[in-house]
Design a protein around this motif. Structure first.
Motif, PDB file in Angstrom:
ATOM      1  N   ARG A  37      -1.162  16.794  16.888  1.00 56.57           N
ATOM      2  CA  ARG A  37       0.238  17.181  17.023  1.00 56.57           C
ATOM      3  C   ARG A  37       1.042  16.201  17.879  1.00 56.57           C
ATOM      4  O   ARG A  37       2.189  16.448  18.202  1.00 56.57           O
ATOM      5  N   ALA A  38       0.430  15.090  18.281  1.00 56.28           N
ATOM      6  CA  ALA A  38       1.151  14.071  19.045  1.00 56.28           C
ATOM      7  C   ALA A  38       2.205  13.423  18.150  1.00 56.28           C
ATOM      8  O   ALA A  38       2.240  13.661  16.944  1.00 56.28           O
ATOM      9  N   PRO A  39       3.083  12.588  18.730  1.00 60.14           N
ATOM     10  CA  PRO A  39       4.067  11.895  17.883  1.00 60.14           C
ATOM     11  C   PRO A  39       3.410  11.235  16.683  1.00 60.14           C
ATOM     12  O   PRO A  39       2.297  10.703  16.769  1.00 60.14           O
ATOM     13  N   ALA A  40       4.103  11.256  15.546  1.00 56.35           N
ATOM     14  CA  ALA A  40       3.525  10.755  14.304  1.00 56.35           C
ATOM     15  C   ALA A  40       3.232   9.263  14.381  1.00 56.35           C
ATOM     16  O   ALA A  40       2.174   8.808  13.967  1.00 56.35           O
ATOM     17  N   TRP A  41       4.195   8.509  14.878  1.00 55.39           N
ATOM     18  CA  TRP A  41       3.973   7.083  15.084  1.00 55.39           C
ATOM     19  C   TRP A  41       5.150   6.494  15.868  1.00 55.39           C
ATOM     20  O   TRP A  41       6.173   7.142  16.083  1.00 55.39           O
ATOM     21  N   LEU A  42       4.994   5.242  16.299  1.00 52.77           N
ATOM     22  CA  LEU A  42       6.041   4.481  16.968  1.00 52.77           C
ATOM     23  C   LEU A  42       6.484   3.375  16.042  1.00 52.77           C
ATOM     24  O   LEU A  42       5.674   2.787  15.327  1.00 52.77           O
ATOM     25  N   GLU A  43       7.778   3.061  16.074  1.00 49.31           N
ATOM     26  CA  GLU A  43       8.297   2.001  15.219  1.00 49.31           C
ATOM     27  C   GLU A  43       9.211   1.093  16.038  1.00 49.31           C
ATOM     28  O   GLU A  43      10.181   1.555  16.643  1.00 49.31           O
ATOM     29  N   LEU A  44       8.897  -0.187  16.051  1.00 46.42           N
ATOM     30  CA  LEU A  44       9.749  -1.172  16.708  1.00 46.42           C
ATOM     31  C   LEU A  44      10.625  -1.839  15.666  1.00 46.42           C
ATOM     32  O   LEU A  44      10.132  -2.464  14.730  1.00 46.42           O
ATOM     33  N   ARG A  45      11.922  -1.687  15.823  1.00 48.11           N
ATOM     34  CA  ARG A  45      12.867  -2.393  14.958  1.00 48.11           C
ATOM     35  C   ARG A  45      13.390  -3.592  15.739  1.00 48.11           C
ATOM     36  O   ARG A  45      14.006  -3.440  16.790  1.00 48.11           O
ATOM     37  N   THR A  46      13.117  -4.766  15.223  1.00 47.51           N
ATOM     38  CA  THR A  46      13.399  -5.987  15.967  1.00 47.51           C
ATOM     39  C   THR A  46      13.759  -7.105  15.006  1.00 47.51           C
ATOM     40  O   THR A  46      13.644  -6.946  13.786  1.00 47.51           O
ATOM     41  N   ARG A  47      14.202  -8.234  15.534  1.00 45.68           N
ATOM     42  CA  ARG A  47      14.607  -9.333  14.670  1.00 45.68           C
ATOM     43  C   ARG A  47      13.419  -9.959  13.953  1.00 45.68           C
ATOM     44  O   ARG A  47      13.492 -10.266  12.782  1.00 45.68           O
ATOM     45  N   ASP A  48      12.320 -10.172  14.666  1.00 47.56           N
ATOM     46  CA  ASP A  48      11.160 -10.861  14.095  1.00 47.56           C
ATOM     47  C   ASP A  48       9.894 -10.125  14.506  1.00 47.56           C
ATOM     48  O   ASP A  48       9.459 -10.203  15.657  1.00 47.56           O
ATOM     49  N   ALA A  49       9.316  -9.399  13.565  1.00 50.01           N
ATOM     50  CA  ALA A  49       8.127  -8.589  13.865  1.00 50.01           C
ATOM     51  C   ALA A  49       6.944  -9.444  14.273  1.00 50.01           C
ATOM     52  O   ALA A  49       6.126  -9.029  15.094  1.00 50.01           O
ATOM     53  N   PHE A  50       6.843 -10.645  13.717  1.00 49.94           N
ATOM     54  CA  PHE A  50       5.702 -11.501  14.057  1.00 49.94           C
ATOM     55  C   PHE A  50       5.791 -11.981  15.505  1.00 49.94           C
ATOM     56  O   PHE A  50       4.798 -11.980  16.234  1.00 49.94           O
ATOM     57  N   ASP A  51       6.999 -12.403  15.936  1.00 48.15           N
ATOM     58  CA  ASP A  51       7.170 -12.794  17.335  1.00 48.15           C
ATOM     59  C   ASP A  51       6.861 -11.620  18.262  1.00 48.15           C
ATOM     60  O   ASP A  51       6.224 -11.783  19.305  1.00 48.15           O
ATOM     61  N   ALA A  52       7.331 -10.428  17.869  1.00 56.25           N
ATOM     62  CA  ALA A  52       7.074  -9.237  18.680  1.00 56.25           C
ATOM     63  C   ALA A  52       5.586  -8.929  18.736  1.00 56.25           C
ATOM     64  O   ALA A  52       5.059  -8.554  19.798  1.00 56.25           O
ATOM     65  N   ALA A  53       4.888  -9.097  17.602  1.00 53.56           N
ATOM     66  CA  ALA A  53       3.457  -8.818  17.571  1.00 53.56           C
ATOM     67  C   ALA A  53       2.699  -9.759  18.499  1.00 53.56           C
ATOM     68  O   ALA A  53       1.739  -9.347  19.169  1.00 53.56           O
ATOM     69  N   VAL A  54       3.129 -11.017  18.564  1.00 51.52           N
ATOM     70  CA  VAL A  54       2.492 -11.970  19.477  1.00 51.52           C
ATOM     71  C   VAL A  54       2.722 -11.539  20.921  1.00 51.52           C
ATOM     72  O   VAL A  54       1.794 -11.516  21.743  1.00 51.52           O
TER      73      VAL A  54
END
Length: 248
Positions: A119-136
């Motif tokens: 029952r925890a939050p379903a998921w988290l979503e980061l909306r950003t300019r560049d997902a690959f840079d954010a992933a790094v």
């Protein structure tokens, strides 16, 4: 974080079916539970803290000081902390290089639960300019895909960077049009918290009746539909019905 703890409990109790209990962090903090399972925390903003009313994801780390050093080394910003909370743990509030706010936490104040489970939050979503840079950035700060026990896997799926724990998607990093200087928070780089509901219609009815409003409706995803809401205090959050319940 909210300005009115009592009002927030009434709103989220009606919209998401939560009940609340106190913690050893004091009267200004409540744990939200769904059928006895902890799902989130709600805290009252102190008068001397210039923090926004918002939902913020906190990521578990083994050493908050090390995490804070990594954030600064990678051009992130540390706004608060590290701060120690008696016998509970240590935390810090930060922003990534694009301005999305998140926290890091060393220690545990709740039962053993995580995003995407039960029952925890379903998921988290980061909306950003560049997902690959954010992933790094997040991968290096939080040791994603490090191979250490209990860690997570990172993959690229449907034009999103997806973080999985024990095979289940718990976070998604999505590239897209964002405006860092926008006056509208929903259009800035930010983490969105998705809470699961059985059906959108009654949740939306309760939200609007108590002063919340619909910000946007997303298309079908993960076998359901999501709607972004703003609570009466201004915090943005998403509700997601996996069964695809109608929003109208």
């Amino acid at each position: 974080m909210t300005r009115d703890l009592d009002s927030a409990q009434r709103f989220y109790g009606a919209v998401l079916g939560w009940t609340f209990r106190g913690t050893r962090l004091g009267e200004a903090f409540r744990v939200a539970e769904l059928e006895g399972v902890p799902v989130a925390g709600i805290g009252a903003l102190a008068g001397d803290l210039s923090l926004a009313v918002s939902w913020t994801p906190y990521f578990a780390v083994e050493d908050v000081d090390v995490a804070v050093s990594r954030i600064r080394e990678r051009i992130g910003t540390v706004a608060v902390g590290p701060v120690s909370f008696e016998q509970a743990g240590r935390g810090a509030l930060a922003a990534d290089p694009q301005g999305a706010v998140f926290g890091v936490w060393q220690g545990r104040i709740l039962s053993d639960w995580r995003v995407g489970e039960g029952r925890a939050p379903a998921w988290l979503e980061l909306r950003t300019r560049d997902a690959f840079d954010a992933a790094v950035f997040y991968g290096e700060v939080l040791e994603w895909a490090s191979g250490r026990p209990g860690c997570c896997e990172v993959s690229y799926e449907n034009e999103q960077v997806v973080l999985r724990h024990a095979g289940e998607a718990v976070a998604r990093l999505d590239s897209g049009p964002v405006e860092e200087a926008s006056a509208e928070p929903v259009r800035r780089p930010r983490w969105h918290v998705h809470f699961a509901v059985p059906d959108l219609a009654p949740a939306l009815e309760a939200a609007t009746a108590l002063g919340g409003r619909v910000v946007r409706e997303a298309g079908p995803q993960d076998g359901g539909r999501s709607v972004t809401l703003r609570d009466p205090d201004g915090a943005l959050f998403d509700i997601h019905a996996r069964g695809g319940g109608a929003a109208d």
